[in-house]
Design a protein around this motif. Sequence first.
Motif, PDB file in Angstrom:
ATOM      1  N   ILE A   1       0.864  -1.179   0.000  1.00 17.53           N
ATOM      2  CA  ILE A   1       0.000   0.000   0.000  1.00 17.53           C
ATOM      3  C   ILE A   1       0.901   1.230   0.000  1.00 17.53           C
ATOM      4  N   MET A   2       0.692   2.108  -0.953  1.00 12.07           N
ATOM      5  CA  MET A   2       1.578   3.269  -1.130  1.00 12.07           C
ATOM      6  C   MET A   2       0.776   4.560  -1.189  1.00 12.07           C
TER       7      MET A   2
ATOM      8  N   ALA B   1      -4.272   6.550  -2.287  1.00 14.06           N
ATOM      9  CA  ALA B   1      -3.283   5.504  -2.030  1.00 14.06           C
ATOM     10  C   ALA B   1      -3.486   4.404  -3.051  1.00 14.06           C
ATOM     11  N   PHE B   2      -2.384   3.836  -3.515  1.00 16.97           N
ATOM     12  CA  PHE B   2      -2.439   2.734  -4.467  1.00 16.97           C
ATOM     13  C   PHE B   2      -2.142   1.426  -3.747  1.00 16.97           C
ATOM     14  N   VAL B   3      -2.856   0.399  -4.160  1.00 15.55           N
ATOM     15  CA  VAL B   3      -2.657  -0.928  -3.587  1.00 15.55           C
ATOM     16  C   VAL B   3      -2.132  -1.832  -4.692  1.00 15.55           C
TER      17      VAL B   3
ATOM     18  N   GLN C   1      -7.233   1.000  -5.213  1.00 15.82           N
ATOM     19  CA  GLN C   1      -6.815   2.303  -4.708  1.00 15.82           C
ATOM     20  C   GLN C   1      -7.889   2.809  -3.761  1.00 15.82           C
ATOM     21  N   PHE C   2      -7.516   3.728  -2.904  1.00 17.62           N
ATOM     22  CA  PHE C   2      -8.525   4.324  -2.010  1.00 17.62           C
ATOM     23  C   PHE C   2      -8.149   5.763  -1.726  1.00 17.62           C
TER      24      PHE C   2
ATOM     25  N   GLU D   1      -7.950  -3.625   6.168  1.00 19.00           N
ATOM     26  CA  GLU D   1      -8.841  -4.221   5.161  1.00 19.00           C
ATOM     27  C   GLU D   1      -9.695  -3.149   4.479  1.00 19.00           C
ATOM     28  N   THR D   2     -10.286  -2.253   5.274  1.00 16.36           N
ATOM     29  CA  THR D   2     -11.185  -1.234   4.705  1.00 16.36           C
ATOM     30  C   THR D   2     -10.465   0.081   4.419  1.00 16.36           C
TER      31      THR D   2
END
Length: 265
Positions: free
Chosen positions: A102-103, A111-113, A124-125, A156-157
């Motif tokens: 996670i970055m 953020a990119f996963v 991403q989130f 997780e979320t």
Amino acid sequence: MIGYYIIAGAWVAISALSNASAQTTAMPVVYDYEIVNTFPHDTGAFTQGLFVEDGHFVESTGMRGESTLRRVEIETGEIIENHPLPDRYFGEGVVAWENRLIMLTYKAGIAFVFDRTSLKKVDQFRYPGEGWGLTHNGTHLVMSDGTSRLRLLDPETYDQVGAINVTYQGQPLKYLNELEFINGEIFANIYGKDLVVTIDPSTGHITGVIQLSGLLKREDFIAGKTDVLNGIAYDEKNDRLFVTGKRWPKLFEIKLRPRPLRETK
Ligand SMILES: [Ca+2]
């Protein structure tokens, strides 16, 4: 015998950041360092995140057009795998959780996963505010955002489920940057300073101050390129502590030595 202790240097440097005055908590331990090993580091790496994974580093780098997620050999600095981010993103800290990497990004709020094996983007989130550093404490992701508050995220979320207010002698300590969870404490670079602090995650109190002045010698600075100290990684298996900086030509394995307290009248 009545006496009190002062710790020169570190206290002066850090009290300027926190306006510390009231001695409300125990004085942190001040650590000096000893260089155990010096390894090459890519001067094109504007280091933002760093940790050890199976005998190599995972490193994330920043700057628009230069941001990457990479795997790097510890001893040679050789880039084993390199995944560039789209040019518009300014990469920040990275953490591994299960089969994911996670970055964060600096100001994009995204953020990119990535899949931990292939480095392919899988998700991403979004999050509010800035993204700086990332680590985890075994149950939550721990994120810095330039303030004195560390966010605790559900892994997780990715929802924020708590926070740690970091204080030095009762005063908020801001600019917490790259993070590393080591033996129950959170180590954090202070942005723009040659300092790493250790934080008790249950109280947010600073328990230690690591003075890293002089780590990268002046003759190793590259004019217009070498930037601030950033990047802490811990090899739990072999008890090795690593630190480096943004576009530093070197990465150091160090040992910490508590500085003896000096009693004064
Ligand atoms: Ca780290």
